[in-house]
Design an enzyme around this catalytic site. Structure first.
Site, mmCIF file in Angstrom:
data_model
loop_
_atom_site.group_PDB
_atom_site.id
_atom_site.type_symbol
_atom_site.label_atom_id
_atom_site.label_comp_id
_atom_site.label_asym_id
_atom_site.label_seq_id
_atom_site.Cartn_x
_atom_site.Cartn_y
_atom_site.Cartn_z
ATOM 1 N N LYS A 22 0.838 -1.205 0.000
ATOM 2 C CA LYS A 22 0.000 0.000 0.000
ATOM 3 C C LYS A 22 0.873 1.254 0.000
ATOM 4 C CE LYS A 22 -1.857 1.775 3.961
ATOM 5 N NZ LYS A 22 -1.616 3.233 4.062
ATOM 6 N N ASN A 23 1.838 1.298 0.909
ATOM 7 C CA ASN A 23 2.604 2.535 1.087
ATOM 8 C C ASN A 23 3.594 2.803 -0.044
ATOM 9 O OD1 ASN A 23 1.157 3.053 3.341
ATOM 10 N ND2 ASN A 23 2.825 2.673 4.807
ATOM 11 N N CYS A 118 -5.267 13.334 12.340
ATOM 12 C CA CYS A 118 -6.003 12.100 12.115
ATOM 13 C C CYS A 118 -6.022 11.334 13.424
ATOM 14 C CB CYS A 118 -5.394 11.275 10.993
ATOM 15 S SG CYS A 118 -3.877 10.461 11.450
ATOM 16 N N ARG A 123 -0.007 15.031 13.062
ATOM 17 C CA ARG A 123 0.622 14.824 11.761
ATOM 18 C C ARG A 123 0.740 16.090 10.896
ATOM 19 N NH1 ARG A 123 -1.423 9.022 9.511
ATOM 20 N NH2 ARG A 123 0.538 9.088 8.398
ATOM 21 N N ASP A 307 3.908 0.932 12.218
ATOM 22 C CA ASP A 307 2.789 0.232 11.582
ATOM 23 C C ASP A 307 2.671 -1.232 12.020
ATOM 24 O OD1 ASP A 307 2.081 2.519 10.286
ATOM 25 O OD2 ASP A 307 2.768 1.910 8.304
ATOM 26 N N ARG A 399 -9.172 -0.212 4.099
ATOM 27 C CA ARG A 399 -8.305 0.801 3.493
ATOM 28 C C ARG A 399 -6.975 0.195 3.070
ATOM 29 N NH1 ARG A 399 -7.715 6.437 6.493
ATOM 30 N NH2 ARG A 399 -6.244 6.539 4.780
HETATM 31 C C1 UD1 Z 1 4.080 7.017 6.409
HETATM 32 C C2 UD1 Z 1 3.175 5.825 6.206
HETATM 33 C C3 UD1 Z 1 2.573 5.368 7.533
HETATM 34 C C4 UD1 Z 1 3.680 5.143 8.563
HETATM 35 C C5 UD1 Z 1 4.598 6.361 8.651
HETATM 36 C C6 UD1 Z 1 5.794 6.127 9.575
HETATM 37 C C7 UD1 Z 1 2.258 6.095 3.995
HETATM 38 C C8 UD1 Z 1 1.059 6.388 3.155
HETATM 39 N N1 UD1 Z 1 2.098 6.182 5.308
HETATM 40 O O1 UD1 Z 1 3.272 8.100 6.880
HETATM 41 O O2 UD1 Z 1 1.857 4.161 7.291
HETATM 42 O O3 UD1 Z 1 3.085 4.896 9.820
HETATM 43 O O4 UD1 Z 1 5.110 6.693 7.353
HETATM 44 O O5 UD1 Z 1 6.506 5.022 9.167
HETATM 45 O O6 UD1 Z 1 3.316 5.752 3.496
HETATM 46 N N2 UD1 Z 1 5.964 14.851 10.715
HETATM 47 C C9 UD1 Z 1 6.084 16.192 10.992
HETATM 48 N N3 UD1 Z 1 6.129 17.064 9.942
HETATM 49 C C10 UD1 Z 1 6.048 16.657 8.638
HETATM 50 C C11 UD1 Z 1 5.946 15.283 8.370
HETATM 51 C C12 UD1 Z 1 5.918 14.399 9.430
HETATM 52 O O7 UD1 Z 1 6.143 16.601 12.147
HETATM 53 O O8 UD1 Z 1 6.081 17.500 7.731
HETATM 54 C C13 UD1 Z 1 5.871 13.895 11.837
HETATM 55 C C14 UD1 Z 1 4.505 13.213 11.854
HETATM 56 O O9 UD1 Z 1 3.555 13.984 12.543
HETATM 57 C C15 UD1 Z 1 4.799 11.924 12.570
HETATM 58 C C16 UD1 Z 1 6.224 11.609 12.115
HETATM 59 O O10 UD1 Z 1 6.768 12.831 11.629
HETATM 60 O O11 UD1 Z 1 4.774 12.107 13.956
HETATM 61 C C17 UD1 Z 1 6.302 10.533 11.047
HETATM 62 O O12 UD1 Z 1 5.643 10.949 9.900
HETATM 63 P P1 UD1 Z 1 6.060 10.473 8.426
HETATM 64 O O13 UD1 Z 1 7.305 9.656 8.463
HETATM 65 O O14 UD1 Z 1 6.031 11.678 7.544
HETATM 66 O O15 UD1 Z 1 4.851 9.522 8.079
HETATM 67 P P2 UD1 Z 1 3.843 9.583 6.867
HETATM 68 O O16 UD1 Z 1 4.586 9.802 5.593
HETATM 69 O O17 UD1 Z 1 2.706 10.487 7.197
#
Ligand code: UD1
Length: 420
Positions: A22-23, A118, A123, A307, A399
């Site tokens: 998925k990711n 969410c 996030r 995850d 999902r």
């Molecule tokens: C992706 C995965 C999700 C997984 C996560 C961590 C997808 C669609 N989703 O989510 O399944 O749980 O990686 O392995 O691939 N953060 C900030 N600022 C930002 C971006 C992130 O503070 O601009 C924080 C987030 O709030 C969170 C942490 O960083 O606490 C990790 O987020 P991130 O690695 O970006 O995860 P996603 O890409 O949202």
């Protein structure tokens, strides 16, 4: 709303085929925005999030067509007619933010709804925005939307991420493929999905090196072209079914499963008394002895993935002794705890850590799914519990997991979906 009825207590035996990730698939579909030619993706999972991403790309003007009869090949292409990602789709699926970088790189402008928080945390997307600003974009926030412009195109730069964000790394990597000159992403996320995305982009004519390490380099090119790419298998789906073998004391061959992609998860299984081996193209998981309590801390790859946290919580709830799980990635990812406790688990949460005191057995109960991975932890608990578990709000599960009831039932689980 559909529900699952699970009658637990049976060890699972047999084979489960792991689908495309998925990711990885979500971002690979988005990569279709970077070229006017067609991108063909195979091994596409049949899950609701992919359908949502198809809807988003379609409203940007692309056509996303199913090729062949088995629903696993998609062809993406066509002209971009809208650079706006509306609230109703972005609020449904946060990964929609990934269109920002590609739209900006290709069309020099984009308007994307802010995703908002969410269930598992606030996030923010600040790292995506700061990174794109470093590449020359002007970004303003207005009426809940991100307005991004780069009238003269993006220009490569050195971007140091303060946290190895998966989404920010992917957004910036895609945007930088069409920027002028060289972009360096330092402290980049190292997840295997990053390598899959870079491989696909390189097949489309991008010049990316270092994906899978903390230092990614991208030499911008004028344009990308069409390509065909097979989506990697889903390491989280694989780890999840491995937990099903482990919690029921069963023996499963997970076809397409790759030990190499699971990093710290394999060590955690072994410490807990679960045997994991690679047998050709399958990962075999079995447990014959008792489960032992262990301590886990979630971390960016190659650390233990957030995850897989909820699924391990279910597993450790029936292990001998005490365990501690510390969640460092998302601030609100323990929503499965009260539900597991309703099934007889003994789990206490203290801030970002949960103490799990192993119990001899769980008992079936009506429980409610709260997010994707939490839903599966309740299925796992139900598979190990005495009696009947009724899991409601199964749409969270749909999902990201394909044909859960069919895959589990084929290995001896008593599980059925009740529509309505
Ligand atoms: C992706 C995965 C999700 C997984 C996560 C961590 C997808 C669609 N989703 O989510 O399944 O749980 O990686 O392995 O691939 N953060 C900030 N600022 C930002 C971006 C992130 O503070 O601009 C924080 C987030 O709030 C969170 C942490 O960083 O606490 C990790 O987020 P991130 O690695 O970006 O995860 P996603 O890409 O949202």
């Amino acid at each position: 709303m559909d529900r699952f009825i699970i009658r637990g207590g049976k060890p699972l035996h047999g084979e489960i085929t792991i689908g495309g990730a998925k990711n990885a698939g979500l971002k690979l579909l988005v990569a279709g925005l970077l070229t006017s030619e067609r991108l063909v993706l195979t091994n596409v999972p049949h899950i609701a999030d992919i359908a949502t991403m198809r809807a988003l790309l379609t409203q940007h003007g692309l056509t996303v067509e199913t090729v062949g009869n088995d629903n696993t090949t998609l062809s993406v292409g066509g002209e971009i007619t809208s650079t706006e990602a509306p609230y109703d789709i972005v609020s449904k699926m946060r990964a929609s933010i990934l269109v920002l970088g590609p739209l900006l790189a290709r069309c020099r402008e984009a308007r994307v709804s802010l995703p908002g928080g969410c269930a598992i945390g606030t996030r923010p997307v600040d790292l995506h925005l700061k990174g794109l600003e470093a590449l020359g974009a002007t970004i303003t926030l207005e009426n809940g939307y991100i307005n991004a412009r780069a009238p003269n195109g993006l220009v490569g730069d050195r971007i140091m991420l303060p946290f190895a964000s998966v989404g920010a790394t992917e957004n910036l990597m895609m945007a930088a493929t069409l920027a002028k000159g060289r972009t360096e992403i330092v402290n980049a996320a190292r997840e295997p999905e990053m390598v899959d995305l870079a491989n696909c982009l390189n097949a489309m004519g991008a010049k990316i090196t270092g994906a899978g390490t903390g230092h990614i380099m991208i030499e911008g090119v004028e344009a990308l072209h069409g390509a065909q790419h097979r989506i990697m298998s889903d390491r989280i789906e694989c780890g999840t079914y491995a937990c099903a073998a482990a919690i029921t004391g069963g023996d499963l061959r997970l076809i397409g499963g790759q030990i190499d992609h699971l990093g710290a998860v394999v060590r955690a299984f072994e410490e807990a008394g679960v045997e994991v081996t690679q047998e050709g193209d399958a990962m075999r998981v079995r447990r014959t002895g008792a489960l032992r309590g262990i301590d886990i801390m979630t971390e960016p790859y190659p650390g233990f993935p957030t995850d897989m946290q909820a699924q391990f919580m279910a597993l450790l709830s029936v292990a001998e002794g005490a365990s501690m799980i510390t969640e460092t990635i998302f601030e609100n990812r323990f929503m499965h705890v009260p539900e597991l406790n309703r099934m007889g688990a003994r789990i206490n949460v203290h801030g970002s850590s949960a103490i799990i005191r192993g119990v001899h057995s769980l008992s079936g109960a009506p429980v409610m799914a709260t997010d994707l991975r939490a839903s599966f932890s309740l299925i796992l608990a139900g598979l190990a519990a005495h009696g009947e578990t009724i899991l409601s709000r199964v749409y969270h599960l749909d999902r990201g997991y394909e044909a859960v009831e069919r895959k589990l039932a084929a290995c001896g689980a008593q599980i059925e979906r009740v529509k309505g």
